[in-house]
Design a protein around this motif. Structure first.
Motif, mmCIF file in Angstrom:
data_model
loop_
_atom_site.group_PDB
_atom_site.id
_atom_site.type_symbol
_atom_site.label_atom_id
_atom_site.label_comp_id
_atom_site.label_asym_id
_atom_site.label_seq_id
_atom_site.Cartn_x
_atom_site.Cartn_y
_atom_site.Cartn_z
ATOM 1 N N ASN A 105 31.994 39.225 48.239
ATOM 2 C CA ASN A 105 31.057 40.213 48.769
ATOM 3 C C ASN A 105 30.013 40.660 47.753
ATOM 4 N N GLY A 106 30.059 40.106 46.561
ATOM 5 C CA GLY A 106 29.098 40.510 45.533
ATOM 6 C C GLY A 106 29.125 39.511 44.399
ATOM 7 N N SER A 107 28.660 39.975 43.240
ATOM 8 C CA SER A 107 28.566 39.077 42.091
ATOM 9 C C SER A 107 29.910 38.855 41.410
ATOM 10 N N ARG A 108 30.895 39.699 41.717
ATOM 11 C CA ARG A 108 32.188 39.572 41.078
ATOM 12 C C ARG A 108 32.928 38.338 41.607
ATOM 13 N N GLY A 109 33.496 37.566 40.710
ATOM 14 C CA GLY A 109 34.180 36.346 41.106
ATOM 15 C C GLY A 109 35.658 36.566 41.361
ATOM 16 N N THR A 110 36.372 35.471 41.539
ATOM 17 C CA THR A 110 37.807 35.524 41.795
ATOM 18 C C THR A 110 38.442 34.260 41.234
ATOM 19 N N GLU A 111 39.718 34.072 41.528
ATOM 20 C CA GLU A 111 40.445 32.911 41.007
ATOM 21 C C GLU A 111 41.279 32.268 42.107
ATOM 22 N N VAL A 112 41.477 30.976 41.959
ATOM 23 C CA VAL A 112 42.397 30.221 42.796
ATOM 24 C C VAL A 112 43.429 29.590 41.866
ATOM 25 N N ASN B 299 24.994 25.404 47.093
ATOM 26 C CA ASN B 299 24.413 25.572 45.758
ATOM 27 C C ASN B 299 24.792 26.898 45.104
ATOM 28 N N MET B 300 25.196 27.886 45.897
ATOM 29 C CA MET B 300 25.525 29.200 45.354
ATOM 30 C C MET B 300 26.874 29.233 44.652
ATOM 31 N N ILE B 301 27.786 28.368 45.039
ATOM 32 C CA ILE B 301 29.168 28.462 44.560
ATOM 33 C C ILE B 301 29.289 27.861 43.163
ATOM 34 N N LEU B 302 29.810 28.663 42.237
ATOM 35 C CA LEU B 302 30.050 28.232 40.867
ATOM 36 C C LEU B 302 31.558 28.222 40.629
ATOM 37 N N TYR B 303 32.048 27.198 39.963
ATOM 38 C CA TYR B 303 33.489 27.121 39.706
ATOM 39 C C TYR B 303 33.742 26.321 38.434
ATOM 40 N N ALA B 304 34.858 26.593 37.808
ATOM 41 C CA ALA B 304 35.240 25.885 36.595
ATOM 42 C C ALA B 304 36.756 26.043 36.394
ATOM 43 N N PRO B 305 37.394 24.980 35.890
ATOM 44 C CA PRO B 305 36.851 23.660 35.610
ATOM 45 C C PRO B 305 36.655 22.841 36.887
ATOM 46 N N HIS B 306 36.006 21.674 36.738
ATOM 47 C CA HIS B 306 35.749 20.792 37.870
ATOM 48 C C HIS B 306 36.843 19.730 38.017
ATOM 49 N N GLN C 258 47.507 26.186 37.330
ATOM 50 C CA GLN C 258 46.199 26.056 36.717
ATOM 51 C C GLN C 258 45.240 26.977 37.454
ATOM 52 N N THR C 259 44.486 27.779 36.707
ATOM 53 C CA THR C 259 43.549 28.721 37.306
ATOM 54 C C THR C 259 42.165 28.092 37.428
ATOM 55 N N ILE C 260 41.566 28.241 38.605
ATOM 56 C CA ILE C 260 40.188 27.820 38.836
ATOM 57 C C ILE C 260 39.362 29.089 39.061
ATOM 58 N N ARG C 261 38.336 29.308 38.249
ATOM 59 C CA ARG C 261 37.487 30.488 38.381
ATOM 60 C C ARG C 261 36.346 30.184 39.353
ATOM 61 N N ILE C 262 36.093 31.127 40.259
ATOM 62 C CA ILE C 262 35.099 30.915 41.312
ATOM 63 C C ILE C 262 34.187 32.136 41.406
#
Length: 271
Positions: free
Chosen positions: A40-47, A89-96, A106-110
């Motif tokens: 809902n904003g600029s704050r990310g989350t994790e999977v 194009n908006m979605i940023l994540y790491a690592p790939h 393993q944590t994926i940052r989104i």
């Protein structure tokens, strides 16, 4: 002539749409939690990815596009529209790409980065976690008559990533409720009718007077913005099969950070 072909086949499972949703879900030796992300904003989350197998496994992560059909299934997008391209194009994540030891997480940052001037609305893409087959030792070609094929399945899990900008609203109605059967057993069929500028996600429940628990329930039902209506068929729980006919109350309860919110309710008679 002898010809031997190796074909790699990918299976991507659209979780959170076709079946009840657990806290984590997976296929093969991969578990993914959560199975749905709302930003809902600029704050990310994790999977969190978990390798529950006995061997080291490698997974490649990518952003894919899927469209919902009225039966709730998802289909690949052959040609993306402008809104879909923006979401991708908006979605940023790491690592790939990750390699995970057995029984390790393993944590994926989104996160999502909206371009300046982007109109308010809901944007959605899907993260695909696809297994990378381990290298196979080189062996001498096998003698085969004619043409032979070796299928190597590559398993994958997809989860939706929903990005919401602005104060978005949605309304839901329940229509065409009827008693039917699924695989020879009683079931309740209905249509969820959605209006507004955002998707909805929640549980469909069928109640009978005098019975505390739902006689039928389907969890984790999504209706995305590309469809205004979704058809749902919910099996009646075996303990209540004989009592399915008659007056019922059907509701749709959305999952939210503040708890369940009832978006729709209707009373009808199942015949």
């Amino acid at each position: 002539m002898t010809l031997f072909k190796r074909i790699t086949t990918a299976f991507a499972l659209p979780l959170a749409l076709l079946a009840p949703i657990p806290a984590s879900a997976g296929v093969g030796d991969l578990l993914v939690a959560p199975t749905r992300i709302v930003l809902n904003g600029s704050r990310g989350t994790e999977v969190i990815l978990s390798n529950i197998g006995d061997e080291v496994a490698t997974y490649r992560i990518s952003v894919e596009l899927r469209r919902m059909k009225e039966d709730g299934s998802l289909e690949d997008v052959p040609v993306a529209n402008d809104k879909e391209k923006t979401a991708q194009n908006m979605i940023l994540y790491a690592p790939h790409r990750v390699t995970i030891a057995p029984n390790e997480p393993q944590t994926i940052r989104i996160a999502a980065r909206a371009p300046q001037g982007l109109p308010d609305g809901e944007y959605r893409a899907h993260l695909l976690f696809r297994a990378v087959p381990p290298p196979r030792p080189v062996t001498a070609p096998r003698e085969v008559k004619g043409i032979a094929f070796e299928l190597i399945p590559i398993y994958g899990v997809t989860i939706p990533v929903v990005i919401r900008l602005g104060n978005l609203q949605a309304k839901v109605g329940i229509a065409n409720v009827q008693l039917t059967n699924q695989a020879g057993k009683p079931a309740v069929a209905l249509d969820l009718v959605r209006a507004g500028d955002r998707s909805v996600f929640g549980d469909v429940r069928v109640f009978k007077a005098g019975i505390k628990d739902p006689i039928a329930i389907q969890r984790g039902v999504a209706v995305y913005t590309e469809v205004g209506q979704r058809h749902v068929v919910i099996p009646v729980q075996e303990a209540f099969a004989a009592a399915a006919a008659g007056p019922v109350t059907v509701d749709f309860v959305e999952t939210s950070d503040s708890g369940p919110v009832s978006l729709a309710e209707t009373k009808t008679v199942l015949r």
